[in-house]
Design a protein around this motif. Structure first.
Motif, mmCIF file in Angstrom:
data_model
loop_
_atom_site.group_PDB
_atom_site.id
_atom_site.type_symbol
_atom_site.label_atom_id
_atom_site.label_comp_id
_atom_site.label_asym_id
_atom_site.label_seq_id
_atom_site.Cartn_x
_atom_site.Cartn_y
_atom_site.Cartn_z
ATOM 1 N N LEU A 85 0.872 -1.172 0.000
ATOM 2 C CA LEU A 85 0.000 0.000 0.000
ATOM 3 C C LEU A 85 0.907 1.220 0.000
ATOM 4 O O LEU A 85 1.525 1.533 1.012
ATOM 5 C CB LEU A 85 -0.924 0.008 1.222
ATOM 6 C CG LEU A 85 -2.005 1.090 1.194
ATOM 7 C CD1 LEU A 85 -3.106 0.724 0.190
ATOM 8 C CD2 LEU A 85 -2.616 1.299 2.578
ATOM 9 N N ASN A 86 0.987 1.880 -1.141
ATOM 10 C CA ASN A 86 1.916 2.996 -1.269
ATOM 11 C C ASN A 86 1.420 4.237 -0.544
ATOM 12 O O ASN A 86 0.260 4.343 -0.147
ATOM 13 C CB ASN A 86 2.186 3.284 -2.743
ATOM 14 C CG ASN A 86 2.962 2.164 -3.403
ATOM 15 O OD1 ASN A 86 3.725 1.443 -2.760
ATOM 16 N ND2 ASN A 86 2.758 1.993 -4.698
ATOM 17 N N ALA A 87 2.318 5.200 -0.416
ATOM 18 C CA ALA A 87 2.056 6.359 0.432
ATOM 19 C C ALA A 87 0.909 7.225 -0.056
ATOM 20 O O ALA A 87 0.310 7.965 0.726
ATOM 21 C CB ALA A 87 3.323 7.203 0.555
ATOM 22 N N TYR A 113 -6.790 -10.355 -5.645
ATOM 23 C CA TYR A 113 -6.761 -8.962 -6.083
ATOM 24 C C TYR A 113 -8.196 -8.478 -6.229
ATOM 25 O O TYR A 113 -9.135 -9.284 -6.241
ATOM 26 C CB TYR A 113 -6.009 -8.814 -7.419
ATOM 27 C CG TYR A 113 -6.641 -9.580 -8.554
ATOM 28 C CD1 TYR A 113 -7.567 -8.985 -9.410
ATOM 29 C CD2 TYR A 113 -6.343 -10.925 -8.752
ATOM 30 C CE1 TYR A 113 -8.161 -9.699 -10.434
ATOM 31 C CE2 TYR A 113 -6.931 -11.656 -9.778
ATOM 32 C CZ TYR A 113 -7.843 -11.037 -10.610
ATOM 33 O OH TYR A 113 -8.449 -11.752 -11.611
ATOM 34 N N GLY A 114 -8.372 -7.152 -6.314
ATOM 35 C CA GLY A 114 -9.725 -6.602 -6.391
ATOM 36 C C GLY A 114 -9.795 -5.366 -7.252
ATOM 37 O O GLY A 114 -9.077 -5.250 -8.251
ATOM 38 N N ASN A 115 -10.635 -4.417 -6.860
ATOM 39 C CA ASN A 115 -10.874 -3.196 -7.640
ATOM 40 C C ASN A 115 -10.256 -1.982 -6.956
ATOM 41 O O ASN A 115 -9.990 -2.003 -5.743
ATOM 42 C CB ASN A 115 -12.373 -2.971 -7.823
ATOM 43 C CG ASN A 115 -13.056 -4.151 -8.485
ATOM 44 O OD1 ASN A 115 -12.487 -4.799 -9.363
ATOM 45 N ND2 ASN A 115 -14.291 -4.435 -8.068
ATOM 46 N N LEU A 116 -10.101 -0.916 -7.747
ATOM 47 C CA LEU A 116 -9.437 0.287 -7.259
ATOM 48 C C LEU A 116 -10.125 1.525 -7.832
ATOM 49 O O LEU A 116 -10.582 1.500 -8.976
ATOM 50 C CB LEU A 116 -7.959 0.257 -7.676
ATOM 51 C CG LEU A 116 -7.067 1.446 -7.347
ATOM 52 C CD1 LEU A 116 -5.645 0.958 -7.044
ATOM 53 C CD2 LEU A 116 -7.005 2.438 -8.510
ATOM 54 N N HIS A 117 -10.182 2.577 -7.029
ATOM 55 C CA HIS A 117 -10.674 3.864 -7.496
ATOM 56 C C HIS A 117 -9.549 4.899 -7.452
ATOM 57 O O HIS A 117 -8.814 4.979 -6.462
ATOM 58 C CB HIS A 117 -11.823 4.369 -6.629
ATOM 59 C CG HIS A 117 -13.128 3.690 -6.924
ATOM 60 N ND1 HIS A 117 -14.270 3.922 -6.179
ATOM 61 C CD2 HIS A 117 -13.485 2.790 -7.887
ATOM 62 C CE1 HIS A 117 -15.261 3.192 -6.672
ATOM 63 N NE2 HIS A 117 -14.808 2.495 -7.685
ATOM 64 N N THR A 149 -3.955 -3.612 -5.199
ATOM 65 C CA THR A 149 -4.884 -4.574 -4.599
ATOM 66 C C THR A 149 -4.333 -5.993 -4.647
ATOM 67 O O THR A 149 -5.031 -6.941 -4.289
ATOM 68 C CB THR A 149 -6.238 -4.560 -5.331
ATOM 69 O OG1 THR A 149 -6.114 -5.206 -6.619
ATOM 70 C CG2 THR A 149 -6.755 -3.148 -5.526
ATOM 71 N N PHE A 150 -3.103 -6.150 -5.085
ATOM 72 C CA PHE A 150 -2.504 -7.471 -5.351
ATOM 73 C C PHE A 150 -1.863 -8.041 -4.082
ATOM 74 O O PHE A 150 -0.957 -7.431 -3.510
ATOM 75 C CB PHE A 150 -1.459 -7.327 -6.459
ATOM 76 C CG PHE A 150 -0.762 -8.601 -6.861
ATOM 77 C CD1 PHE A 150 -1.312 -9.432 -7.819
ATOM 78 C CD2 PHE A 150 0.460 -8.939 -6.304
ATOM 79 C CE1 PHE A 150 -0.660 -10.587 -8.226
ATOM 80 C CE2 PHE A 150 1.125 -10.093 -6.689
ATOM 81 C CZ PHE A 150 0.556 -10.915 -7.655
ATOM 82 N N ASP A 172 5.763 -3.698 -11.646
ATOM 83 C CA ASP A 172 4.605 -4.377 -11.059
ATOM 84 C C ASP A 172 3.891 -5.237 -12.098
ATOM 85 O O ASP A 172 3.515 -6.383 -11.826
ATOM 86 C CB ASP A 172 3.649 -3.379 -10.408
ATOM 87 C CG ASP A 172 3.187 -2.275 -11.344
ATOM 88 O OD1 ASP A 172 3.696 -2.187 -12.490
ATOM 89 O OD2 ASP A 172 2.308 -1.488 -10.935
ATOM 90 N N TYR A 173 3.723 -4.692 -13.304
ATOM 91 C CA TYR A 173 3.076 -5.462 -14.375
ATOM 92 C C TYR A 173 3.881 -6.717 -14.695
ATOM 93 O O TYR A 173 3.315 -7.806 -14.847
ATOM 94 C CB TYR A 173 2.933 -4.594 -15.630
ATOM 95 C CG TYR A 173 2.408 -5.364 -16.819
ATOM 96 C CD1 TYR A 173 1.083 -5.789 -16.867
ATOM 97 C CD2 TYR A 173 3.236 -5.670 -17.899
ATOM 98 C CE1 TYR A 173 0.600 -6.504 -17.955
ATOM 99 C CE2 TYR A 173 2.772 -6.384 -18.991
ATOM 100 C CZ TYR A 173 1.449 -6.800 -19.014
ATOM 101 O OH TYR A 173 0.981 -7.513 -20.084
ATOM 102 N N GLU A 174 5.202 -6.583 -14.798
ATOM 103 C CA GLU A 174 6.034 -7.743 -15.136
ATOM 104 C C GLU A 174 5.899 -8.843 -14.101
ATOM 105 O O GLU A 174 5.801 -10.027 -14.458
ATOM 106 C CB GLU A 174 7.507 -7.312 -15.273
ATOM 107 C CG GLU A 174 8.414 -8.361 -15.872
ATOM 108 C CD GLU A 174 8.833 -9.462 -14.895
ATOM 109 O OE1 GLU A 174 9.015 -10.611 -15.327
ATOM 110 O OE2 GLU A 174 8.976 -9.144 -13.692
#
Length: 245
Positions: A85-87, A113-117, A149-150, A172-174
């Motif tokens: 959870l970044n700053a 993982y889930g959803n993000l706003h 959310t990962f 992060d994607y990789e």
């Protein structure tokens, strides 16, 4: 089931309090909270000091960027489950980590993982990242879960590797395409909003950074066996269009 939660921070005096308070407000009882600071000089450290009784591991030292800092936190983590959870991020409510833990147990999965706003500084939602179940070929069609959310089992890092710094802003994607597409690690989609993120990512600051991000995405796709990576690279941003409605 202990969850190790890692916050990476550098000069985020204005947002770090909300992030930390959303963590210590969680109703899940077994959290190991780790903060890795890159050597902040703007007053961030003084803010963090106010919460030190709630922080299990704290390091402040120069690093090679966000994914190097995440790797430091993962190496120190002792929980069975690891997430970040970044700053500039914060949990939407006090139940998020309880829901994550319940999903791991109920579905006997390795990744959740889930959803993000996305929100602006006033807190208004300006983009909704609604994810989906990850199928065998999802990444071939430009799929990507919201990284904030990962959550995954810690042993996956030991078995399949940590974040790779050579992928720049696509680190992060990789990692997610490596775990979920290349190695077909079992995942569960938690269909709920877990995190709110303030806008302004590094990879989107200017067109040069955007081209660098595309290049890193393409490299991650080729390395991890995404079919027709140029096609997937085209679809990846197109999928985001519907997040603004």
């Amino acid at each position: 089931m202990k969850i190790s939660l890692i916050t990476v921070v550098y000069n985020a005096r204005d947002t770090i309090s909300k992030c930390i308070e959303s963590v210590i407000g969680q109703n899940y009882p077994d959290i190991e909270y780790i903060i890795i600071d890159g050597g902040s000089t703007d007053g961030t450290l003084q803010v963090i000091d106010q919460y030190r009784p709630h922080i299990h591991i704290f390091i402040s030292e120069p690093d090679k960027g966000i994914y190097d800092a995440m790797n430091k936190g993962i190496a120190l983590a002792s929980g069975e489950i690891v997430g970040t959870l970044n700053a500039d991020d914060f949990f939407v409510n006090e139940d998020v980590l309880s829901s994550v833990a319940a999903a791991f147990l109920a579905h006997e999965t390795e990744i959740v993982y889930g959803n993000l706003h996305y929100v602006n500084p006033a807190g208004k939602v300006i983009r909704k990242w609604q994810s989906a179940e990850c199928g065998k070929n999802s990444f071939n069609w430009g799929f990507m879960p919201p990284h904030p959310t990962f959550y995954c089992r810690r042993y996956l890092f030991e078995k399949l590797g940590f974040y790779r710094l050579e992928y720049g802003s696509a680190g992060d994607y990789e990692l997610m395409v490596r775990f979920m597409h290349k190695y077909h690690i079992k995942s569960h989609y938690l269909n709920t909003v877990m995190v709110k993120m303030q806008v302004g990512g590094v990879s989107n600051k200017n067109i040069i950074n955007r081209f660098k991000a595309w290049s890193h995405d393409f490299k991650a796709m080729k390395t991890n066996g995404v079919g027709y990576p140029l096609f997937a690279l085209t679809l990846k941003p197109l999928r985001k269009i519907f997040q603004f409605f």
